[in-house]
Design a protein around this motif. Sequence first.
Motif, PDB file in Angstrom:
ATOM      1  N   UNK A  94       0.822  -1.209   0.000  1.00 26.13           N
ATOM      2  CA  UNK A  94       0.000   0.000   0.000  1.00 26.13           C
ATOM      3  C   UNK A  94       0.859   1.263   0.000  1.00 26.13           C
ATOM      4  N   UNK A  95       1.681   1.431   1.036  1.00 26.63           N
ATOM      5  CA  UNK A  95       2.331   2.727   1.199  1.00 26.63           C
ATOM      6  C   UNK A  95       3.504   2.950   0.243  1.00 26.63           C
ATOM      7  N   UNK A  96       4.382   1.957   0.109  1.00 28.13           N
ATOM      8  CA  UNK A  96       5.561   2.181  -0.724  1.00 28.13           C
ATOM      9  C   UNK A  96       5.215   2.507  -2.172  1.00 28.13           C
ATOM     10  N   UNK A  97       4.289   1.761  -2.800  1.00 26.91           N
ATOM     11  CA  UNK A  97       3.936   2.133  -4.177  1.00 26.91           C
ATOM     12  C   UNK A  97       3.412   3.561  -4.272  1.00 26.91           C
ATOM     13  N   UNK A 100       6.244   6.076  -3.874  1.00 25.30           N
ATOM     14  CA  UNK A 100       7.034   6.149  -5.107  1.00 25.30           C
ATOM     15  C   UNK A 100       6.313   6.884  -6.212  1.00 25.30           C
ATOM     16  N   UNK A 101       4.973   6.860  -6.166  1.00 29.44           N
ATOM     17  CA  UNK A 101       4.212   7.619  -7.174  1.00 29.44           C
ATOM     18  C   UNK A 101       4.168   9.094  -6.832  1.00 29.44           C
ATOM     19  N   UNK A 102       4.671   9.448  -5.650  1.00 28.96           N
ATOM     20  CA  UNK A 102       4.672  10.851  -5.260  1.00 28.96           C
ATOM     21  C   UNK A 102       3.353  11.323  -4.672  1.00 28.96           C
ATOM     22  N   UNK A 107      -2.995  11.767   1.008  1.00 28.32           N
ATOM     23  CA  UNK A 107      -3.284  10.519   0.310  1.00 28.32           C
ATOM     24  C   UNK A 107      -2.714   9.314   1.047  1.00 28.32           C
ATOM     25  N   UNK A 108      -1.496   9.473   1.555  1.00 24.47           N
ATOM     26  CA  UNK A 108      -0.871   8.359   2.272  1.00 24.47           C
ATOM     27  C   UNK A 108      -1.632   8.043   3.555  1.00 24.47           C
TER      28      UNK A 108
ATOM     29  N   UNK B 395      -5.932   5.926  -5.654  1.00 21.90           N
ATOM     30  CA  UNK B 395      -4.749   6.728  -5.350  1.00 21.90           C
ATOM     31  C   UNK B 395      -3.572   6.310  -6.220  1.00 21.90           C
ATOM     32  N   UNK B 396      -3.492   5.021  -6.504  1.00 18.10           N
ATOM     33  CA  UNK B 396      -2.356   4.535  -7.272  1.00 18.10           C
ATOM     34  C   UNK B 396      -2.537   4.779  -8.773  1.00 18.10           C
ATOM     35  N   UNK B 397      -3.739   4.472  -9.261  1.00 20.13           N
ATOM     36  CA  UNK B 397      -3.926   4.504 -10.715  1.00 20.13           C
ATOM     37  C   UNK B 397      -4.384   5.867 -11.226  1.00 20.13           C
ATOM     38  N   UNK B 398      -5.218   6.552 -10.452  1.00 20.13           N
ATOM     39  CA  UNK B 398      -5.734   7.824 -10.917  1.00 20.13           C
ATOM     40  C   UNK B 398      -5.944   8.761  -9.735  1.00 20.13           C
TER      41      UNK B 398
END
Lengths: 335, 420, 239
Positions: A94-97, A100-102, A107-108, B395-398
């Motif tokens: 969850x957190x590391x990806x 890394x996406x900034x 959000x975190x 959050x990851x994709x969009x």
Amino acid sequence: MVLPSPEFIIYSIAYGSSLALLCLGLTLTYMTTKVPNFAHGTLAIVGATVTLMLIDRVYYQFRGDPLYYSLYIAAPLIAFFVVGLVALTEYLLVLRPLVRKGIGIIGLMIAALAFDIILVNILTMTLHLAPSEYFGKLIGQSLKGFDARVSLADITTTFSRLAMPVVAVILTVTLHLFLTRTKFGIAMRASIENPSLARVLGIDVDRVYIVSWFLAGGLAGVAGSFLSFIIESVKPAAGSLVIVSIFAGSILGGLGSIYGALLGGFLVGFMEPMATIMLQNALSEFLGRTVIITQYQRLFSLLVVIVVLLLAPQGLTGLNYREVIGRVRRVVGVG
Amino acid sequence: MASLIGRYLRLQSLLIVVIAVVAIILAFPLLGLTITDVFSITTILIVVLALNFMAGYAGIPNFGMALFVYIGAFALAGVGTRIALALVEIASPGFIELMRSSYPVILGDSGSFEVFVRVAGDPMVNRIMSREVESVIEASPILSLTLTLAVFGFAMIAGALTGILASLAAVRLREDYLAIVLLAFSELMVSVVFDQTDALAGGPNGAWVVRPWLKINALEGLARLLGTIPDVLISLAVGLAVLAVCFIYVERIANSPMGRMLRAMRDDDLAIGVYGRDVAMTRLKIMAIGAAMASIAGAIHASVYILVKAADTYDRVTWTFIPWAMMILGGMANNWGAVLGGIAVYLGRKAIYYYSPTIASAISPILGIEASVAGDILRAQLPNILVGVLIILVLYLRPQGIIPEKPSRTLSKKDIEELT
Amino acid sequence: MVGYILSVSDLNAGYGRFHIVFDASFNLADGEILTIVGPNGSGKSTLLKAIFGIATVYSGLVSFKGSDVTRYPPHVKARIGLAYLPQTDNVFAELSVRENLVMASYTLEESEARDRIEEVLNIYPILKQKLDYKAKSLSGGERQILALAMTLIRKPELIMLDEPTGNLAPIIAKELLKKIVQLRDELKKTVILVEQSAKAALEISDRALLMVSGRIAYEGPSKGLLEDVELGKKYLGLR
């Protein structure tokens, strides 16, 4: 003022010790990833659940057998690894990806909260579905009666309450030695303080973070395992209240030092029941009738969070006494 | 050019919302949606808009929404019931005495003050008297209007004050501290203070509410046609009106100089250090307004319920976490996105709920559990797990959500001027 | 290019959208000290960071010992013999001197690490007495020496120092400059120095580079810059 009974003081010390381990873990992950882990309270409940399931399996067979007491070693040890892996999952999946996406701090944080909700619901599901040999059903069971009783002079307490502080001290000393005597431990401290310099020197900072999360989870597992004997019942939602005390202890400790976290966690955990019971006694004496306020015990943690943030946001470790007095004056409105 | 893009985006988002609304209407019979669902969507959308105002535009990570919503419910269930009793006593003196003689066993030796405590605090007294009081209120336009104004006025003011109080300790600090304080404050107020104190609004037993609405017989026919009761229709109408007002208000603030200031404050880490005091004051203002909005939503939401309980009804999953999911899915700092995300998440959960018996009977033999147990779990836990997964995936994709934040028009113009 | 340890040609660099260094070209021979001077914000530090790979390079070439290293990430450059010492945060304040040195030798074999630590302690005996002190308790000068020692452990051939005397008292700064001369004379290292207090640094260096508004305004022997009255007066506060 009448002091609470020795039994109650022992209970408070045990609770304080477990909270110290929880605050230590939260602070460790905060120092590495810079995200307050909102799932940390539930991690402790995972540890408690592991213990519950273990007792469900072995109690029937080993009741009365001295071998039963090996549970006090087996349960925290298994909880350490299980919860360590759960915390690692949170970081790696969850957190590391997202880091890394900034993704920003908000959000975190909501991602950590999302993980918490997922975890709580998976726990609920597990407790409903997992076959139970001894209890019949696992959800809502209390382990209070499964703790060995110990009598010392005229004080009767339980084994886990005596063991918890000892375990906490052993773990703390071990961690201290690890962080100061081993190369990897020193690298952990270095990476936490200055990740970019650490990277330049060839330290694998990410591995340090992974170890931090595993350790934080593991310590939460141990604390949760002992807490399972102390709390009223093992229920998944309990983590959402425990987290407030964890934040209180960590903020009191300054969120920037693991020693501060240990101290803050112990103080909050020890003082929360103690202050409540002492206030209750005082109120009852003052009003001349029995007043019960223990249901509001957790408000102590909220009070700690608020007071510390208002007066000394850096916590105990960053305390500058002159500044604190100045703030008190300003808040109170004197001078 | 930038304004053209802006207009295009607006048109596009409007289109998406229209499609969404049509989709809901079409999905009505399919998912077994009722007027109650429309009402629930309406109230939660107000909460999502309030959250978007605080978190999306101003960057305040409000992890304590549940409390502000509950404050509104408390305004109705805890305070409104007592105001209603007072109004009835003033309008027809001797009402409390009448109650005392009607219910000698439970009220016989209670003093007037005690009656006021027990009318919302004691489950028995609350249950009996709230019906009696409501029957007087619903027959009198003046009493009904006075009670409505009192309840919503209280909800607004108490909500705003709670918003300020909850954030006060961390308003000068970084977002993470603010999030921690708001979560801790909300969690403890709802599930410790309100849930453990009977005298406030029934504690764990909850409290019956006195609906402030006038009894309008003309609505009976329409209500029956829609499969509901007139009171719910009034609540819905009030909810829709408040939703519209909130939407226009947040939209106007967002496009004003204030809105640009908020976004600058949100995006600039230095701002807190440099403009410490101003940021703190602005945050408090935003907290007050946003919390008041959430609180009004809570009062409206509680008005269709018979019984509201603090920790059970206003849990953090339903009123903090799901609004966050709705906002993040739709797109933070975009009101159309918030609305769309709200509707999408609600319908998604509803669909899981609706299809869970079918899925349960299909998977229960595979898992070796009873269909009813599987169904319970699918309804209770699976939607929450999926919402959690959804948040992480979005959050990851969009991360910008379905409809991204509109580019700030003034900034673009300035950029263009600099370039030409 | 052969004969130069470092050569930079037509380098354009900055941070993200902020273009700071324009068309910088210069060469540096083995065993020399080069001092980069210039007014505040002229791009001195950015040039250094671009060479080491911390700032963004838009175009141009950085070659080290004859091979193109422009796009190498910092930790790779560290491995092949470049070292960069940031102006601040160049030691771990919460760690003891010993622990800092252990961290500097992190990637080395244990026995080799021990030898190298011993070596640098012999070069900077002052650190020997403070091995168990936390770095934050050291004075500013001692801290820079520790940072220098940490850099030397990795046996770099080219050492880039970003304003090492920046926050030091003049007398201590002079001591530190002596240590830098020692790097060249005794240890045969090549050194690039970015300095604000130009005169003292220029006096010990072989070559100088003056940057003005992101461009190189002078490149040559440092004596030449010290004697250039006009440039000195205009940009360096020299009389």
